[in-house]
Enzyme design. Structure first.
Site, PDB file in Angstrom:
ATOM      1  N   CYS A  24       0.980  -1.287   0.189  1.00  0.00           N
ATOM      2  CA  CYS A  24      -0.150  -0.089  -0.008  1.00  0.00           C
ATOM      3  C   CYS A  24       0.892   1.192   0.032  1.00  0.00           C
ATOM      4  O   CYS A  24       1.925   1.226   0.034  1.00  0.00           O
ATOM      5  CB  CYS A  24      -0.806  -0.135   1.211  1.00  0.00           C
ATOM      6  SG  CYS A  24      -0.135   0.209   2.944  1.00  0.00           S
ATOM      7  N   CYS A  27       3.346   1.701   2.894  1.00  0.00           N
ATOM      8  CA  CYS A  27       4.733   0.887   2.818  1.00  0.00           C
ATOM      9  C   CYS A  27       5.743   1.915   2.074  1.00  0.00           C
ATOM     10  O   CYS A  27       6.872   2.045   2.411  1.00  0.00           O
ATOM     11  CB  CYS A  27       4.613  -0.168   2.019  1.00  0.00           C
ATOM     12  SG  CYS A  27       3.519  -1.409   2.618  1.00  0.00           S
ATOM     13  N   ASP A 433      -3.806  19.410 -25.130  1.00  0.00           N
ATOM     14  CA  ASP A 433      -2.970  19.083 -26.601  1.00  0.00           C
ATOM     15  C   ASP A 433      -4.176  19.365 -27.945  1.00  0.00           C
ATOM     16  O   ASP A 433      -5.233  19.123 -27.598  1.00  0.00           O
ATOM     17  CB  ASP A 433      -2.644  17.580 -26.720  1.00  0.00           C
ATOM     18  CG  ASP A 433      -2.077  17.140 -27.999  1.00  0.00           C
ATOM     19  OD1 ASP A 433      -1.318  18.029 -28.469  1.00  0.00           O
ATOM     20  OD2 ASP A 433      -2.917  16.280 -28.594  1.00  0.00           O
TER      21      ASP A 433
END
Length: 728
Positions: A24, A27, A433
Site C-alpha cells: 500500500c 509501505c 493538446d
C-alpha cells in the site's frame, strides 16, 4: 559553505531501485521516510505504483548497498535496477510481475472469501438457524478460512507494521476481525451463543475487495513505458556502402550505419535522410497532424511512420539517446516525482487504533475493578473493539470506487483508482493538446475557391490515385460517384501529384506567388487561418485553391466553457505552428496558447506551472504527450490516441469527446466527496458508539448489528453514484 554544498550537489549520484513487498502507499511512505534519514541521501522518492525508488546519494558517504540494506531491514526486498537500453530496444521495459502477482493472489483469496461470507451472513439472518445448538460452531467453522487464510496478507502486514512501531488500516482490520473470531471461539467452547463470525468474515472480505481494486489499478499504471517500447521495431535492414541490404536486430545498429525504410514502415531510430523523398507521419512524436515532407539532409525520428516513398537513413542516435528513449525516461522520472498519496484512513487510523486499544484495556480493567467479573469485563472490552472494527471503513472506499468507476465505464470514462479521485479535487489548470484532443486529428477540406464542378472531379480523380493524407482528404471531399480514369499519373514527393484526366493535364501542388489575384487572396486567407493551401492547375493554368486543415471538434468549445465553470483555466499546448494554434484556440474559446513545444517542453510547461502552485491536469493523446500526462497532477488521455498516452494517464476517455473530460472531472470529484462522506460517517459512528460500549450498554451482539447498519448506510450512499449523469 556554499562551495561545499555545490561540490556535494555535483557529486550526487542517482540510483534506481526495484522494490518488492510493498502492499500500500503506507509501505512506500515508510520506506521513503527511513531511506531519507540515511546520511548522504537526498531526494529519495518511492513509488508504490511502479514498485521502484529513485534515490540521490553522495557516494562518499552512502553506497547503494546501504540503501538496499536499510530497505531489507524494514522487511522488503530491494535491488539496484539496471537500465539496458540496447536490449530494451529503446524504451525501458519495466517488470511489474510483482504487482500482477499481488492482484492474482488477492483475486484467489476473494474467490474463497466471497461465497463463504455470503453463506455465513445468510445463516446469521435465519431465526431457525440461531435455535440450533450446533449453529455457533458451524458459523465459526465457515468464517475461519475467510478470517485466517483469506485475510492472512492483512494480518501479516499488521504484524510487520507493529514490528516497526507503525499502526494503520491493517492493524484495525486484523485486530477487529481477530478479536471477533477469538470471542466467537470462546463462546463456542463454553457453550455460549454470542458468536460474531459474520462480523469477522465481512470485515476481511470487504477490505480484500478494496485491496484487489487498488492492485488492479496500480498494476496497469506501469505499462506506459512498455507501450512506448512497443513503438520501436525489432529489426532493421542495414545498407552497406555497396548497397547490400542485411536484416539485423535493432540492438546491433550503430551510429553512422545506414538503414532502409520502406513505404508504410516505422523509422527504426533517429537519423538523417541520405537518399529518397517521402512524407513522414511524425504525429506519434510531435503531435503534428500533417505529414512532413523529408528529403536528403532532413532529420527523422525513430517510430515515425514513413509514407509512400523509399528512404535510406543514416543513424544519428541509437538506444538510450533516441527521442523515443528520452520520452520514456521522462515518463519514468515523472512517475517518480508523483509523491505517494498518504491515505486519509491511515492518517486517522494512526491515532484511532492506539486510542481504541487503550480504551478497550481501560474498559476491561474498569469493570474488573468495579467487581463485575471477567465475563462482563471481557464482553464490554470486546464490544469496544467490535464497535470500533472498521467494517464501514473497509466499505467506504471500495464501494464508492466500484460505483463511481462503474458509472464512469458506462459513460466511456476509465478511472485508475482512489488517488486519481483525490487529484481531481484540486486541479485548477488544464493543459489541452491540440491534435486529436481539441481538434479531430484528421485532415479535411475547409474551403474551395474557384474551379468548375467538372474540374473539381478531375482534381478528385488525380488525388484519389495518391496515398498522401492531404490528397485523400481532397479526393473524399471533391469526388462523387465513379471518378474519371487517370492516365500518366505521377506523384511529386514534397510537391503534389499530376495526371492526365479527360485529355487535360491536371496538377495539384503547393501554392506559389504566381497566381491570379482571387486565388492569391484565397491562399493568404488560408495561411492566415493556419490551414494548408494547395493549388490545382488544368493544362498549366491555376484554376482553384483548396484549403486543407484539422478542424475543431463540434463539442470542444462547449466543453472548454464547462471546464471554466468547474474552476479550471484552459491552456492550449501543442507542437504545431503558432499561427495554427492561435486559430484553433480562438475557435475553441481558449485564451492562453503554448505552441511549437517539444515533448520535453511540454513536461517543462507542466513543471513550471506546478512550481507556481498550480494543480495541473493534462489532456492529450500522443506519444509526445505521455511524459506530460505522467508529470501532471491529473493526466487524462483521449481513447483514440496511442497506447503510451493511455497508459501514462490517470483517466482514459474512450470516446475521445472533450465533453467526457468534463464528466470525468465531475465524476471524480463526486466520487471523492462520497468517499469522504462515507469515512466521516464511519469514524463519527465509531466515536459516538464507543462510549456506549464502554458503559456496558452495548453487548457485542448489538455492537455487531450497529456496525452492520453503519455499513448499509455507507453502501447506500455509494450507490447514489450510479445515477450520475442523469440530469445532474
Amino acid at each position: 559553505m556554499g562551495s561545499e554544498r555545490g561540490d556535494v550537489a555535483v557529486a550526487m549520484n542517482t540510483i534506481d531501485l526495484d522494490i518488492n513487498g510493498m502492499t500500500c502507499a503506507s509501505c512506500a511512505a515508510r520506506i521513503q521516510k527511513k531511506v531519507s534519514r540515511l546520511p548522504g541521501v537526498e531526494n529519495a522518492a518511492v513509488n508504490f505504483a511502479t514498485g521502484t525508488a529513485q534515490v540521490g546519494l553522495d557516494p562518499a558517504v552512502c553506497e547503494p548497498e546501504d540503501v538496499v540494506g536499510t530497505i531489507h531491514d524494514l522487511g522488503y526486498d530491494a535491488a539496484v535496477h539496471t537500465h539496458d537500453h540496447a536490449s530494451d530496444e529503446g524504451g525501458g521495459h519495466e517488470d511489474h510481475s510483482a504487482h500482477a502477482g499481488d492482484a492474482q493472489d488477492l483475486r484467489r483469496r476473494l474467490q474463497v472469501a466471497v461465497p463463504l461470507t455470503v453463506i455465513v451472513v445468510i445463516l446469521g439472518m435465519v431465526p431457525w438457524f440461531h435455535m440450533q445448538p450446533w449453529a455457533p460452531a458451524l458459523g465459526l467453522l465457515i468464517a475461519t478460512p475467510v478470517v485466517w487464510w483469506c485475510g492472512w496478507p492483512i494480518h501479516s502486514r499488521s504484524v510487520r507494521g507493529l514490528r516497526h512501531r507503525s499502526v494503520g488500516m491493517d492493524t484495525l482490520v486484523s485486530l477487529g476481525a481477530g478479536v471477533a473470531w477469538l470471542w466467537s471461539l470462546y463462546q463456542v467452547l463454553v457453550g455460549g451463543t454470542e458468536v460474531y463470525a459474520e462480523v469477522s468474515a465481512v470485515v476481511v472480505t470487504f477490505v480484500l475487495l478494496g485491496r484487489w481494486l487498488e492492485a488492479r489499478a496500480t498494476d496497469t499504471s506501469v505499462d506506459a513505458l512498455a507501450a512506448l517500447s512497443r513503438l520501436q521495431v525489432d529489426a532493421v535492414d542495414r545498407v552497406d556502402p555497396a548497397g547490400t541490404e542485411t536484416r539485423i536486430p535493432l540492438s546491433e545498429l550503430l551510429v553512422g550505419d545506414r538503414f532502409l525504410v520502406r513505404p508504410g514502415e516505422r523509422v527504426a531510430t533517429d537519423g538523417v535522410v541520405a537518399s529518397g523523398t517521402s512524407a513522414v507521419d511524425l504525429s506519434l512524436v510531435t503531435g503534428e497532424s500533417a505529414p512532413v515532407e523529408v528529403g536528403p539532409g532532413d532529420t527523422v525520428v525513430g517510430a515515425a511512420v514513413n509514407g509512400s516513398g523509399r528512404l535510406v537513413v543514416t543513424a544519428s542516435a541509437v538506444g538510450a539517446d533516441t527521442v523515443l528513449a528520452r520520452i520514456g525516461e521522462l515518463v519514468r522520472q515523472a512517475q517518480h516525482t508523483k509523491a505517494p498519496i498518504e491515505r486519509l484512513v491511515d492518517r486517522i487510523a494512526g491515532i484511532f487504533v492506539p486510542v481504541v486499544l487503550i480504551i478497550a484495556l481501560l474498559t476491561f480493567l474498569g469493570w474488573m475493578i468495579a467487581g463485575a467479573g471477567p465475563t462482563v469485563a471481557i464482553s464490554a472490552a470486546v464490544a469496544v473493539l467490535v464497535i470500533a472494527c472498521p467494517c464501514a471503513l473497509g466499505l467506504a472506499t471500495p464501494t464508492a470506487l466500484v460505483a463511481g468507476t462503474g458509472r464512469g465505464a458506462q459513460l466511456g470514462i476509465l478511472i485508475r483508482g482512489p488517488q486519481v479521485l483525490e487529484a481531481a479535487q484540486n486541479v485548477d489548470t488544464v493543459l489541452l493538446d491540440k491534435t486529436g484532443t481539441v481538434t479531430t486529428g484528421r485532415m479535411t477540406v475547409t474551403a474551395v475557391v474557384g474551379g468548375t464542378p467538372e474540374q473539381r472531379e478531375w482534381v478528385a480523380a488525380v488525388e484519389a490515385a495518391s496515398e498522401h493524407p492531404i490528397a485523400r482528404a481532397i479526393a473524399a471531399d471533391l469526388g462523387e460517384g465513379v471518378l474519371a480514369e487517370v492516365e500518366d499519373f505521377a506523384a511529386e514527393p514534397g510537391v503534389g501529384a499530376a495526371g492526365l484526366v479527360a485529355g487535360h493535364r491536371v496538377r495539384i501542388a503547393k501554392a506559389d506567388a504566381d497566381l491570379p489575384a482571387g486565388l492569391l487572396q484565397a491562399v493568404e486567407d488560408a495561411s492566415g487561418q493556419g490551414l494548408t493551401p494547395v493549388v490545382a492547375s488544368v493544362d498549366g493554368d491555376p484554376v482553384m485553391v483548396i484549403s486543407v486543415g484539422d478542424s475543431v471538434k463540434p463539442t470542444s468549445r462547449e466543453a472548454i466553457q464547462q471546464l471554466r465553470d468547474l474552476g479550471l483555466t484552459p491552456v492550449l499546448l501543442t507542437g504545431d505552428r503558432e499561427a495554427t494554434a492561435r486559430v484553433v484556440a480562438q475557435q475553441a474559446g481558449i485564451d492562453q496558447v503554448l505552441a511549437d513545444v517539444s515533448p520535453e517542453d511540454k513536461v517543462a510547461a507542466v513543471k513550471q506551472l506546478q512550481e507556481t502552485g498550480a494543480r495541473v491536469a493534462m489532456v492529450g493523446d500522443g506519444v509526445n504527450d505521455a511524459a506530460a500526462l505522467a508529470q501532471a497532477d491529473l493526466g487524462i488521455a483521449m481513447g483514440s490516441g496511442t497506447d503510451a498516452a493511455r497508459e501514462a494517464a490517470d483517466i482514459t476517455i474512450v470516446n475521445s469527446d472533450l465533453m467526457s473530460v468534463v464528466e470525468a472531472v465531475e465524476l471524480s470529484r463526486r466520487t471523492w466527496r462520497t468517499i469522504k462522506q462515507n469515512l466521516a460517517w464511519a469514524f463519527g459512528y465509531n466515536v459516538a458508539a464507543i462510549p456506549l460500549a464502554v458503559a456496558g450498554l452495548l453487548n457485542p451482539m448489538i455492537a455487531g448489528a450497529a456496525m452492520a447498519f453503519s455499513s448499509v448506510l455507507v453502501v447506500s450512499n455509494s450507490l447514489r453514484l450510479r445515477g450520475f449523469g442523469r440530469g445532474r
